[in-house]
Scaffold this motif. Structure first.
Motif, PDB file in Angstrom:
ATOM      1  N   THR A 109      20.093   0.687  23.361  1.00 29.04           N
ATOM      2  CA  THR A 109      20.536   0.443  21.984  1.00 29.04           C
ATOM      3  C   THR A 109      20.163  -0.948  21.500  1.00 29.04           C
ATOM      4  OG1 THR A 109      22.723  -0.317  22.725  1.00 29.04           O
ATOM      5  CG2 THR A 109      22.475   2.047  22.251  1.00 29.04           C
ATOM      6  N   VAL A 110      20.181  -1.943  22.414  1.00 29.52           N
ATOM      7  CA  VAL A 110      19.877  -3.306  21.981  1.00 29.52           C
ATOM      8  C   VAL A 110      18.412  -3.473  21.610  1.00 29.52           C
ATOM      9  CG1 VAL A 110      21.781  -4.358  23.261  1.00 29.52           C
ATOM     10  CG2 VAL A 110      19.533  -4.067  24.381  1.00 29.52           C
ATOM     11  N   GLY A 111      17.580  -2.500  21.994  1.00 29.44           N
ATOM     12  CA  GLY A 111      16.173  -2.527  21.606  1.00 29.44           C
ATOM     13  C   GLY A 111      15.844  -1.503  20.542  1.00 29.44           C
ATOM     14  N   ALA A 112      16.842  -0.718  20.125  1.00 27.85           N
ATOM     15  CA  ALA A 112      16.633   0.333  19.129  1.00 27.85           C
ATOM     16  C   ALA A 112      17.126  -0.138  17.769  1.00 27.85           C
ATOM     17  CB  ALA A 112      17.347   1.608  19.555  1.00 27.85           C
ATOM     18  N   MET A 113      16.700  -1.330  17.388  1.00 22.68           N
ATOM     19  CA  MET A 113      17.058  -1.908  16.093  1.00 22.68           C
ATOM     20  C   MET A 113      15.785  -2.343  15.379  1.00 22.68           C
ATOM     21  SD  MET A 113      20.439  -4.237  16.954  1.00 22.68           S
ATOM     22  CE  MET A 113      19.692  -5.146  18.330  1.00 22.68           C
ATOM     23  N   ALA A 114      15.829  -2.288  14.047  1.00 24.01           N
ATOM     24  CA  ALA A 114      14.687  -2.716  13.238  1.00 24.01           C
ATOM     25  C   ALA A 114      15.185  -3.649  12.138  1.00 24.01           C
ATOM     26  CB  ALA A 114      13.978  -1.501  12.643  1.00 24.01           C
ATOM     27  N   TRP A 115      14.280  -4.499  11.651  1.00 16.78           N
ATOM     28  CA  TRP A 115      14.652  -5.480  10.632  1.00 16.78           C
ATOM     29  C   TRP A 115      13.611  -5.505   9.528  1.00 16.78           C
ATOM     30  CZ3 TRP A 115      18.765  -8.505   9.536  1.00 16.78           C
ATOM     31  CH2 TRP A 115      18.587  -9.520   8.583  1.00 16.78           C
ATOM     32  N   HIS A 116      14.126  -5.551   8.295  1.00 20.17           N
ATOM     33  CA  HIS A 116      13.256  -5.643   7.121  1.00 20.17           C
ATOM     34  C   HIS A 116      13.698  -6.843   6.297  1.00 20.17           C
ATOM     35  CE1 HIS A 116      11.479  -4.632   3.209  1.00 20.17           C
ATOM     36  NE2 HIS A 116      10.634  -3.861   3.879  1.00 20.17           N
ATOM     37  N   PRO A 117      12.748  -7.624   5.777  1.00 18.23           N
ATOM     38  CA  PRO A 117      13.137  -8.851   5.058  1.00 18.23           C
ATOM     39  C   PRO A 117      13.997  -8.611   3.824  1.00 18.23           C
ATOM     40  CG  PRO A 117      10.762  -8.437   4.901  1.00 18.23           C
ATOM     41  CD  PRO A 117      11.301  -7.508   5.932  1.00 18.23           C
ATOM     42  N   GLN A 118      13.920  -7.414   3.216  1.00 15.98           N
ATOM     43  CA  GLN A 118      14.766  -7.100   2.068  1.00 15.98           C
ATOM     44  C   GLN A 118      15.907  -6.150   2.431  1.00 15.98           C
ATOM     45  OE1 GLN A 118      11.138  -7.132   1.321  1.00 15.98           O
ATOM     46  NE2 GLN A 118      11.687  -9.247   0.800  1.00 15.98           N
ATOM     47  N   ARG A 119      15.631  -5.170   3.268  1.00 14.72           N
ATOM     48  CA  ARG A 119      16.644  -4.153   3.583  1.00 14.72           C
ATOM     49  C   ARG A 119      17.601  -4.605   4.678  1.00 14.72           C
ATOM     50  NH1 ARG A 119      11.690  -1.340   3.873  1.00 14.72           N
ATOM     51  NH2 ARG A 119      11.140  -0.333   1.901  1.00 14.72           N
ATOM     52  N   ALA A 137       0.821  -1.207   0.000  1.00 17.14           N
ATOM     53  CA  ALA A 137       0.000   0.000   0.000  1.00 17.14           C
ATOM     54  C   ALA A 137       0.859   1.263   0.000  1.00 17.14           C
ATOM     55  CB  ALA A 137      -0.928   0.001   1.211  1.00 17.14           C
ATOM     56  N   GLY A 138       2.190   1.089  -0.017  1.00 15.27           N
ATOM     57  CA  GLY A 138       3.087   2.229  -0.116  1.00 15.27           C
ATOM     58  C   GLY A 138       3.670   2.723   1.194  1.00 15.27           C
ATOM     59  N   PHE A 139       3.601   1.902   2.255  1.00 10.13           N
ATOM     60  CA  PHE A 139       4.065   2.354   3.571  1.00 10.13           C
ATOM     61  C   PHE A 139       5.252   1.507   4.052  1.00 10.13           C
ATOM     62  CE2 PHE A 139      -0.592   3.108   3.486  1.00 10.13           C
ATOM     63  CZ  PHE A 139      -0.542   4.510   3.452  1.00 10.13           C
ATOM     64  N   GLU A 140       6.392   2.135   4.249  1.00 11.30           N
ATOM     65  CA  GLU A 140       7.595   1.459   4.758  1.00 11.30           C
ATOM     66  C   GLU A 140       7.291   0.859   6.126  1.00 11.30           C
ATOM     67  OE1 GLU A 140      12.060   2.740   6.325  1.00 11.30           O
ATOM     68  OE2 GLU A 140      10.991   4.048   4.908  1.00 11.30           O
ATOM     69  N   THR A 141       7.702  -0.401   6.350  1.00 11.46           N
ATOM     70  CA  THR A 141       7.367  -1.103   7.584  1.00 11.46           C
ATOM     71  C   THR A 141       8.522  -2.005   7.997  1.00 11.46           C
ATOM     72  OG1 THR A 141       5.030  -1.097   6.934  1.00 11.46           O
ATOM     73  CG2 THR A 141       5.662  -2.593   8.714  1.00 11.46           C
ATOM     74  N   TRP A 142       8.787  -2.059   9.307  1.00 13.38           N
ATOM     75  CA  TRP A 142       9.889  -2.849   9.857  1.00 13.38           C
ATOM     76  C   TRP A 142       9.424  -3.615  11.096  1.00 13.38           C
ATOM     77  CZ3 TRP A 142      15.166  -2.020   8.145  1.00 13.38           C
ATOM     78  CH2 TRP A 142      15.317  -0.988   7.211  1.00 13.38           C
ATOM     79  N   ALA A 143      10.037  -4.760  11.334  1.00 16.41           N
ATOM     80  CA  ALA A 143       9.971  -5.391  12.657  1.00 16.41           C
ATOM     81  C   ALA A 143      10.913  -4.605  13.562  1.00 16.41           C
ATOM     82  CB  ALA A 143      10.403  -6.849  12.576  1.00 16.41           C
ATOM     83  N   LEU A 157       5.737  -4.248  14.990  1.00 17.44           N
ATOM     84  CA  LEU A 157       6.115  -3.577  13.752  1.00 17.44           C
ATOM     85  C   LEU A 157       5.998  -2.077  13.921  1.00 17.44           C
ATOM     86  CD1 LEU A 157       4.186  -5.708  11.066  1.00 17.44           C
ATOM     87  CD2 LEU A 157       6.452  -6.118  12.060  1.00 17.44           C
ATOM     88  N   CYS A 158       6.821  -1.338  13.178  1.00 16.61           N
ATOM     89  CA  CYS A 158       6.653   0.103  13.077  1.00 16.61           C
ATOM     90  C   CYS A 158       6.532   0.444  11.590  1.00 16.61           C
ATOM     91  CB  CYS A 158       7.780   0.873  13.752  1.00 16.61           C
ATOM     92  SG  CYS A 158       9.430   0.556  13.083  1.00 16.61           S
ATOM     93  N   THR A 159       5.748   1.466  11.307  1.00 11.82           N
ATOM     94  CA  THR A 159       5.402   1.730   9.914  1.00 11.82           C
ATOM     95  C   THR A 159       5.221   3.218   9.645  1.00 11.82           C
ATOM     96  OG1 THR A 159       3.776   1.240   8.193  1.00 11.82           O
ATOM     97  CG2 THR A 159       2.934   1.431  10.424  1.00 11.82           C
ATOM     98  N   ALA A 160       5.368   3.584   8.390  1.00  9.16           N
ATOM     99  CA  ALA A 160       5.107   4.958   7.989  1.00  9.16           C
ATOM    100  C   ALA A 160       3.617   5.254   7.884  1.00  9.16           C
ATOM    101  CB  ALA A 160       5.784   5.243   6.643  1.00  9.16           C
ATOM    102  N   ALA A 161       2.776   4.225   7.889  1.00  5.99           N
ATOM    103  CA  ALA A 161       1.331   4.428   7.785  1.00  5.99           C
ATOM    104  C   ALA A 161       0.792   5.115   9.037  1.00  5.99           C
ATOM    105  CB  ALA A 161       0.632   3.088   7.579  1.00  5.99           C
ATOM    106  N   ARG A 162      -0.039   6.133   8.841  1.00  5.16           N
ATOM    107  CA  ARG A 162      -0.714   6.796   9.945  1.00  5.16           C
ATOM    108  C   ARG A 162      -1.866   5.910  10.437  1.00  5.16           C
ATOM    109  NH1 ARG A 162       0.511  12.318  10.614  1.00  5.16           N
ATOM    110  NH2 ARG A 162       2.584  12.653   9.713  1.00  5.16           N
ATOM    111  N   PRO A 163      -2.402   6.220  11.599  1.00  7.86           N
ATOM    112  CA  PRO A 163      -3.473   5.370  12.140  1.00  7.86           C
ATOM    113  C   PRO A 163      -4.637   5.152  11.174  1.00  7.86           C
ATOM    114  CG  PRO A 163      -2.670   6.839  13.832  1.00  7.86           C
ATOM    115  CD  PRO A 163      -1.969   7.239  12.578  1.00  7.86           C
ATOM    116  N   GLU A 164      -5.109   6.242  10.577  1.00  8.65           N
ATOM    117  CA  GLU A 164      -6.242   6.089   9.674  1.00  8.65           C
ATOM    118  C   GLU A 164      -5.872   5.279   8.432  1.00  8.65           C
ATOM    119  OE1 GLU A 164      -4.215  10.079   8.903  1.00  8.65           O
ATOM    120  OE2 GLU A 164      -4.859   8.888  10.636  1.00  8.65           O
TER     121      GLU A 164
END
Length: 452
Positions: A115-125, A17-23, A42-49
């Motif tokens: 810092t050990v909790g300030a990491m994100a993972w993307h299946p491609q990036r 849908a066009g929104f960057e998303t990470w674990a 997950l964290c994402t660029a998508a806003r709540p709505e």
């Protein structure tokens, strides 16, 4: 690092849908250290709505949506998805006054605690690690993101979380972070009692609890001010090598990592400082400390809102940790009759931890193992130590003409006789004894009437 299918599917749905998303967060940390995550975020660029639109038709919870969090309910479990955000203002020392949505993941990671909790993972990036969390994880270091004082001022619970990480994972807290934790202990009063209980319980049950308790004793004393007098309280007694706090900490590490046992061990001697006296020879004594410890422990457990069941167990173990369990089969049966097998075994564990924590008489451990062997022998022989195992019941006693409370009184008297080896646990022997007791009572009553 491989993501579970439901996590990867949610990421793909948002990104389609066009929104960057990470674990993000703890699931990434645990995966990198080879431990199965308890949950996935997950964290994402998508806003709540926008998240609502993307997951239209799916089972979702929207209770956190005003703060940017939607919970996606999947067959594999709930999945929390939060908009990239930054937090502003923490007037209550726990929660942000304002949540600001931001456009990219790095800004979101900057608001996190360590810092050990300030990491994100993307299946491609792959891994996004702007603060060196992977190196800290590899080296077993817990380091605050950015200014540690600012992190703990924002949320005082992070102080207890740091101690928990140290206790559970054996991490060394980085010096600047540790110094800030010690400076900010006064802020612990901002934390809800339930959260304090949860964090301290996890800390006590951690593999490295003993090291964490000694290294952050001031933080424990700030969270549990009733324990502060234990710190540095010398016992001045040949039975103890360590002061009250260190003895208790060492004892904590010697019992199974079960919350009730660990809390009981921490609190079992908390009344000692108030009871301490020193005799003419300079020897310290702590008369009445189990009762005093129970009173202090009761106040702590009430304030931290422990369940009634856990409170009862802990208070029994604290109050009875100094009582004997039984030097022979008869005494073991007596104690079993009083407290039951489960509490008997709890007390055995407490006594073993207490003995090791004293650091002076290793032979006491052999003595406790002998009691345990005696207990197992009593149980294996199916010896009678409870009304349930008595060869007669209430109906048998009623046939003798007793009724009401007198039935229970007679059953208890017969059980005492069996435990004390004054009668065999057979129906014939017990009914004969009951008749004899009734006759004795009648004789006593006739004597009283005659004397009148």
């Amino acid at each position: 690092m491989r993501l579970p299918e439901h996590v990867a599917a949610a990421i793909m749905r948002l990104e389609a849908a066009g929104f960057e998303t990470w674990a993000v967060g703890g699931c990434v940390r645990d995966s990198l250290r080879g431990a199965p995550p308890h949950d996935w975020d997950l964290c994402t660029a998508a806003r709540p709505e926008e998240m609502r639109v993307v997951f239209a038709g799916a089972r979702v919870l929207e209770t956190g949506l005003k703060h940017g969090t939607l919970t996606l309910l999947t067959e594999e479990g709930p999945l929390e998805i939060t908009t990239f955000r930054a937090d502003a203002g923490y007037s209550d020392g726990r929660h942000p006054d304002t949540v600001l949505f931001v456009p990219e993941v790095r800004a979101d990671l900057a608001r996190r605690d360590f810092t050990v909790g300030a990491m994100a993972w993307h299946p491609q990036r792959g891994l996004c690690d702007p603060f060196g969390g992977r190196d800290d994880l590899k080296n077993g270091i817990l380091r605050a993101v950015g200014d540690p004082d600012a992190r703990f001022q924002e949320d005082a619970l992070r102080i207890l979380r740091a101690v928990r990480f140290a206790a559970q994972l054996g991490f060394t807290v980085e010096p600047r972070t540790a110094a800030a934790m010690h400076r900010q202990t006064g802020r612990l009063e901002c934390i809800a009692a339930e959260r304090v209980r949860a964090e301290l319980t996890d800390t006590l049950c951690g593999r490295f609890a003993q090291r964490a308790l000694m290294g952050f004793s001031d933080i424990f004393a700030a969270a549990l001010p009733e324990l502060r007098p234990m710190l540095g309280c010398a016992q001045q007694n040949p039975h103890h090598r360590y002061d009250v706090w260190e003895h208790s900490v060492r004892a904590v590490g010697q019992v199974p990592a079960e919350p009730v046992l660990r809390w009981s061990m921490l609190l079992h001697d908390c009344g000692k400082p108030a009871c301490k006296t020193v005799d003419a020879n300079g020897v310290g004594h702590f008369y009445g400390h189990p009762k005093a410890s129970r009173e202090i422990a009761a106040g702590i457990l009430r304030r931290l809102r422990f369940s009634g069941e856990d409170t009862a167990r802990i208070l029994l173990l604290v109050e009875q940790h100094d009582l004997p369990l039984g030097d022979n089969g008869r005494q073991v049966r007596r104690r079993l009759s009083q407290i039951g097998e489960a509490r008997f075994r709890d007390l055995l564990a407490i006594k073993k931890g207490d003995a090791v924590g004293q650091g002076t008489h290793p032979e006491d451990i052999a003595w406790l193992h002998a009691i345990e062997k005696r207990l197992n022998g009593v149980l294996a022989a199916e010896d009678c130590f409870s009304l349930r195992r008595l060869a007669v019941d209430g109906n048998d006693i009623k046939t003798l003409g007793l009724s009401g409370p007198a039935v229970g009184e007679m059953l208890r008297a017969l059980l005492d006789a069996v435990i004390e080896e004054q009668a065999a646990n057979t129906r014939e022997a017990l009914l004969a004894l009951a008749r004899a007791r009734m006759e004795e009572r009648h004789d006593e009553q006739r004597t009283v009437y005659r004397d009148l």
